[in-house]
Enzyme design. Sequence first.
Site, PDB file in Angstrom:
ATOM      1  N   ASP A 212       0.728  -1.229  -0.154  1.00 40.16           N
ATOM      2  CA  ASP A 212       0.013  -0.028  -0.024  1.00 40.16           C
ATOM      3  C   ASP A 212       0.841   1.302   0.045  1.00 40.16           C
ATOM      4  O   ASP A 212       1.828   1.295   0.489  1.00 40.16           O
ATOM      5  CB  ASP A 212      -0.873   0.008   1.214  1.00 40.16           C
ATOM      6  CG  ASP A 212      -1.769   1.336   1.284  1.00 40.16           C
ATOM      7  OD1 ASP A 212      -2.698   1.104   0.727  1.00 40.16           O
ATOM      8  OD2 ASP A 212      -1.816   1.907   2.266  1.00 40.16           O
ATOM      9  N   GLU A 248       1.455  -0.209  -4.849  1.00 40.40           N
ATOM     10  CA  GLU A 248       0.451   0.994  -5.418  1.00 40.40           C
ATOM     11  C   GLU A 248       1.018   2.060  -5.282  1.00 40.40           C
ATOM     12  O   GLU A 248       1.500   2.646  -4.386  1.00 40.40           O
ATOM     13  CB  GLU A 248      -0.601   0.761  -4.291  1.00 40.40           C
ATOM     14  CG  GLU A 248      -1.681   1.878  -4.653  1.00 40.40           C
ATOM     15  CD  GLU A 248      -2.263   2.958  -3.765  1.00 40.40           C
ATOM     16  OE1 GLU A 248      -3.417   3.408  -3.939  1.00 40.40           O
ATOM     17  OE2 GLU A 248      -1.551   2.962  -2.582  1.00 40.40           O
TER      18      GLU A 248
HETATM   19  C1  AAO Z   1      -9.251   8.438   6.248  1.00 42.52           C
HETATM   20  C2  AAO Z   1      -9.881   9.625   6.246  1.00 42.52           C
HETATM   21  C3  AAO Z   1      -9.216  10.784   6.133  1.00 42.52           C
HETATM   22  C4  AAO Z   1      -8.304  10.933   7.598  1.00 42.52           C
HETATM   23  C5  AAO Z   1      -7.566   9.742   7.484  1.00 42.52           C
HETATM   24  C6  AAO Z   1      -6.736   9.587   8.956  1.00 42.52           C
HETATM   25  O1  AAO Z   1     -10.604   9.563   4.893  1.00 42.52           O
HETATM   26  O2  AAO Z   1     -10.142  11.951   5.949  1.00 42.52           O
HETATM   27  O3  AAO Z   1      -7.348  12.060   7.525  1.00 42.52           O
HETATM   28  O4  AAO Z   1      -8.514   8.706   7.690  1.00 42.52           O
HETATM   29  O5  AAO Z   1      -7.938   9.878   9.991  1.00 42.52           O
HETATM   30  C7  AAO Z   1      -7.819   4.849   2.527  1.00 42.52           C
HETATM   31  C8  AAO Z   1      -8.975   5.901   2.333  1.00 42.52           C
HETATM   32  C9  AAO Z   1      -8.607   7.182   3.158  1.00 42.52           C
HETATM   33  C10 AAO Z   1      -8.565   6.898   4.717  1.00 42.52           C
HETATM   34  C11 AAO Z   1      -7.287   5.867   5.076  1.00 42.52           C
HETATM   35  C12 AAO Z   1      -6.940   5.812   6.227  1.00 42.52           C
HETATM   36  O6  AAO Z   1      -8.767   6.228   1.021  1.00 42.52           O
HETATM   37  O7  AAO Z   1      -9.843   7.976   2.861  1.00 42.52           O
HETATM   38  O8  AAO Z   1      -8.239   8.013   5.362  1.00 42.52           O
HETATM   39  O9  AAO Z   1      -7.798   4.824   4.136  1.00 42.52           O
HETATM   40  O10 AAO Z   1      -8.148   5.228   6.883  1.00 42.52           O
HETATM   41  C13 AAO Z   1      -3.360   8.821  -2.335  1.00 42.52           C
HETATM   42  C14 AAO Z   1      -2.183   7.776  -2.002  1.00 42.52           C
HETATM   43  C15 AAO Z   1      -2.552   6.429  -2.359  1.00 42.52           C
HETATM   44  C16 AAO Z   1      -3.808   6.313  -1.638  1.00 42.52           C
HETATM   45  C17 AAO Z   1      -4.794   7.160  -2.182  1.00 42.52           C
HETATM   46  C18 AAO Z   1      -6.255   7.078  -1.248  1.00 42.52           C
HETATM   47  O11 AAO Z   1      -1.175   8.154  -2.882  1.00 42.52           O
HETATM   48  O12 AAO Z   1      -1.487   5.392  -1.802  1.00 42.52           O
HETATM   49  O13 AAO Z   1      -4.487   8.323  -1.692  1.00 42.52           O
HETATM   50  N1  AAO Z   1      -4.395   4.713  -1.755  1.00 42.52           N
HETATM   51  C19 AAO Z   1      -4.158   3.596  -0.791  1.00 42.52           C
HETATM   52  C20 AAO Z   1      -5.357   2.596  -0.382  1.00 42.52           C
HETATM   53  C21 AAO Z   1      -6.359   3.561   0.279  1.00 42.52           C
HETATM   54  C22 AAO Z   1      -5.767   3.968   1.725  1.00 42.52           C
HETATM   55  C23 AAO Z   1      -4.432   4.448   1.761  1.00 42.52           C
HETATM   56  C24 AAO Z   1      -3.698   4.120   0.648  1.00 42.52           C
HETATM   57  C25 AAO Z   1      -3.837   4.739   2.983  1.00 42.52           C
HETATM   58  O14 AAO Z   1      -5.533   2.169  -1.560  1.00 42.52           O
HETATM   59  O15 AAO Z   1      -7.452   2.701   0.514  1.00 42.52           O
HETATM   60  O16 AAO Z   1      -6.733   5.050   1.736  1.00 42.52           O
HETATM   61  O17 AAO Z   1      -3.353   3.495   3.557  1.00 42.52           O
HETATM   62  C26 AAO Z   1      -3.426  12.309  -6.438  1.00 42.52           C
HETATM   63  C27 AAO Z   1      -2.203  11.492  -6.041  1.00 42.52           C
HETATM   64  C28 AAO Z   1      -2.299  10.138  -5.526  1.00 42.52           C
HETATM   65  C29 AAO Z   1      -3.272  10.273  -4.341  1.00 42.52           C
HETATM   66  C30 AAO Z   1      -4.386  10.933  -4.875  1.00 42.52           C
HETATM   67  C31 AAO Z   1      -5.518  10.882  -3.482  1.00 42.52           C
HETATM   68  O18 AAO Z   1      -4.087  11.748  -7.441  1.00 42.52           O
HETATM   69  O19 AAO Z   1      -1.390  11.241  -7.295  1.00 42.52           O
HETATM   70  O20 AAO Z   1      -1.225   9.479  -5.296  1.00 42.52           O
HETATM   71  O21 AAO Z   1      -3.548   8.961  -3.820  1.00 42.52           O
HETATM   72  O22 AAO Z   1      -4.304  12.213  -5.281  1.00 42.52           O
HETATM   73  O23 AAO Z   1      -5.177  11.931  -2.605  1.00 42.52           O
HETATM   74  C32 AAO Z   1      -6.568  13.362 -10.597  1.00 42.52           C
HETATM   75  C33 AAO Z   1      -4.714  13.146 -10.676  1.00 42.52           C
HETATM   76  C34 AAO Z   1      -4.371  12.063  -9.737  1.00 42.52           C
HETATM   77  C35 AAO Z   1      -4.738  12.598  -8.304  1.00 42.52           C
HETATM   78  C36 AAO Z   1      -6.413  12.680  -8.068  1.00 42.52           C
HETATM   79  C37 AAO Z   1      -6.782  12.975  -6.919  1.00 42.52           C
HETATM   80  O24 AAO Z   1      -7.021  12.040 -10.923  1.00 42.52           O
HETATM   81  O25 AAO Z   1      -4.547  12.639 -12.085  1.00 42.52           O
HETATM   82  O26 AAO Z   1      -3.232  12.061  -9.942  1.00 42.52           O
HETATM   83  O27 AAO Z   1      -6.658  13.602  -9.347  1.00 42.52           O
HETATM   84  O28 AAO Z   1      -6.437  14.389  -6.792  1.00 42.52           O
END
Ligand code: AAO
Length: 512
Positions: A212, A248
């Site tokens: 992850d 990932e």
């Molecule tokens: C939760 C709450 C948060 C709180 C946190 C801590 O939602 O509000 O702050 O707890 O209390 C998952 C959930 C999260 C959750 C987290 C922990 O999705 O909502 O937070 O569990 O419980 C990034 C990372 C990527 C990650 C993704 C979700 O790079 O690694 O965010 N995925 C993995 C898992 C996922 C998990 C985690 C990681 C954490 O698969 O399930 O989170 O363990 C850009 C960046 C990406 C980034 C995205 C989202 O993307 O490039 O790297 O991903 O933003 O922030 C266009 C762009 C694209 C961009 C996108 C979004 O499409 O082309 O590049 O827009 O802006």
Amino acid sequence: MKLLILTALLGMSFAQFNPNTKHGRTSIVHLFEWRWADIAAECERYLAPNGFGGVQISPPSESIIVTNPSYPWWQRYQPIGYNLCSRSGNENELRDMITRCNNVGVNIYVDAVINHMCGAGGGEGTHSSCGSYFNANKKDFPTVPYSNWDFNDGKCNTGSGNIENYNDVNQVRNCRLVSLLDLALEKDYVRGKVTGYMNKLIDMGVAGFRVDACKHMWPGDLSGVYGRLHSLNTKWFPSGSKPFIFQEVIDLGGEPITSNQYTGLGRVTEFKYGAKLGTTIRKWNNEKLSYLKNWGEGYGMMPSDKALVFVDNHDNQRGHGAGGGSILTFWDARLYKMAVALMLAHPYGVTRVMSSYRWSRNIVNGQDKNDWMGPPSNGNGSTKPVPINPDSTCGDNWVCEHRWRQIRNMVIFRNVVNGQPFSNWWDNGNNQIAFGRGNRGFIVINNDSGYLDATLNTGMPQGTYCDVISGQKEGSRCTGTQVQVGGDGRAYFKISHTADDPFIAIHANSKL
Ligand code: AAO
């Protein structure tokens, strides 16, 4: 001798790209949020008999329990330690699942959350899945144990301590992802704890890991972790087999951190794949199926032998992560089946099929307010079993896309054509395409607004074949459409644009 050393070296350096699947099986299914007991049963009763190579499971590590909102799925991405109890089951159930799946040749891949612990606001107490005490305010996780100096904060240069700008590599890797306490993976001590956790799972029999949030870890640190991993358990895998690693990393372009910084270490999730396939099948931006003649590297994706591909994942099917509105999911079932079939027919990458649960979507201004909702659960947050209906579909809001006939039969198709080249491409210049895999399989897709009516070169031996989309071969008959391939390898296809599934697929094992 030289040759031996060379093979050994090659084996060592390429092993982590190999999913270690058995019996010519090629695809992985993500049984998102399933209980271990259900996965064990599914391996035996469905996955093995239908040629699935392995299962990606939800994180098995001890995590925080969140009650506001009520038990969201994402609580499992906030570890508080590496004890093995979770909403999916306890350590014994995990071990039983790994054993039973391995015994029928279905691999288990663990979703390893090693970049961080819980969120900074996680509080203090025993609200964790094994009931262990932790204190997020003090960064104290005694069950590991980790304490204040095992985290990265000193190296983060943002005011909030969180990642604020994805164009700043140091921030992305040293600051907190959405406030999650960021582990200092350059420390030998931390690496030891992380590899201890992963090695315990390897010794139990898992075949590899989805790692992850790799974008948020330095490739050098990951290399240090992977280098310490044990070989797979020889009860089920050839001696010296290395765990399959798929990392990932969300790389849609436009950021300084790219997939190819990680492809030397293991496979990487190719997020361009689902985003672009969705755009194409939805016909957005004038994209057409006929352009897919160059699908894969020709579309700017990473090399096929480095890629792990999927139409949607547990994040982007609900607006988390990245990919945007083009992502196809079970909510758009007709287009989704077409996308998954195309993926499974095409040689690019190692393929992962998504298996989801239904939740009550509440989309306001394009955002799903219920994107947090966990799996079908009882009032106390415990996950419900997956009931199987007499028609082999799943009940209780488990979607089980992997059990949809069209998807399951294409998983089998991929096994049958494994190793065969991409061949006999045809298109009508618009949204009707066909292609084959050597002389072992052929698929025809009509995503236009009129009939497809064409005689095409399939490359297949003469005979009568059962379409595996409208039905399949059962005994000496087809339950769906039949396709006649002539002595010249050509066959006539007619597909209505209004058909339930406007595509046809045949393969060597669907021949009467
Ligand atoms: C939760 C709450 C948060 C709180 C946190 C801590 O939602 O509000 O702050 O707890 O209390 C998952 C959930 C999260 C959750 C987290 C922990 O999705 O909502 O937070 O569990 O419980 C990034 C990372 C990527 C990650 C993704 C979700 O790079 O690694 O965010 N995925 C993995 C898992 C996922 C998990 C985690 C990681 C954490 O698969 O399930 O989170 O363990 C850009 C960046 C990406 C980034 C995205 C989202 O993307 O490039 O790297 O991903 O933003 O922030 C266009 C762009 C694209 C961009 C996108 C979004 O499409 O082309 O590049 O827009 O802006």
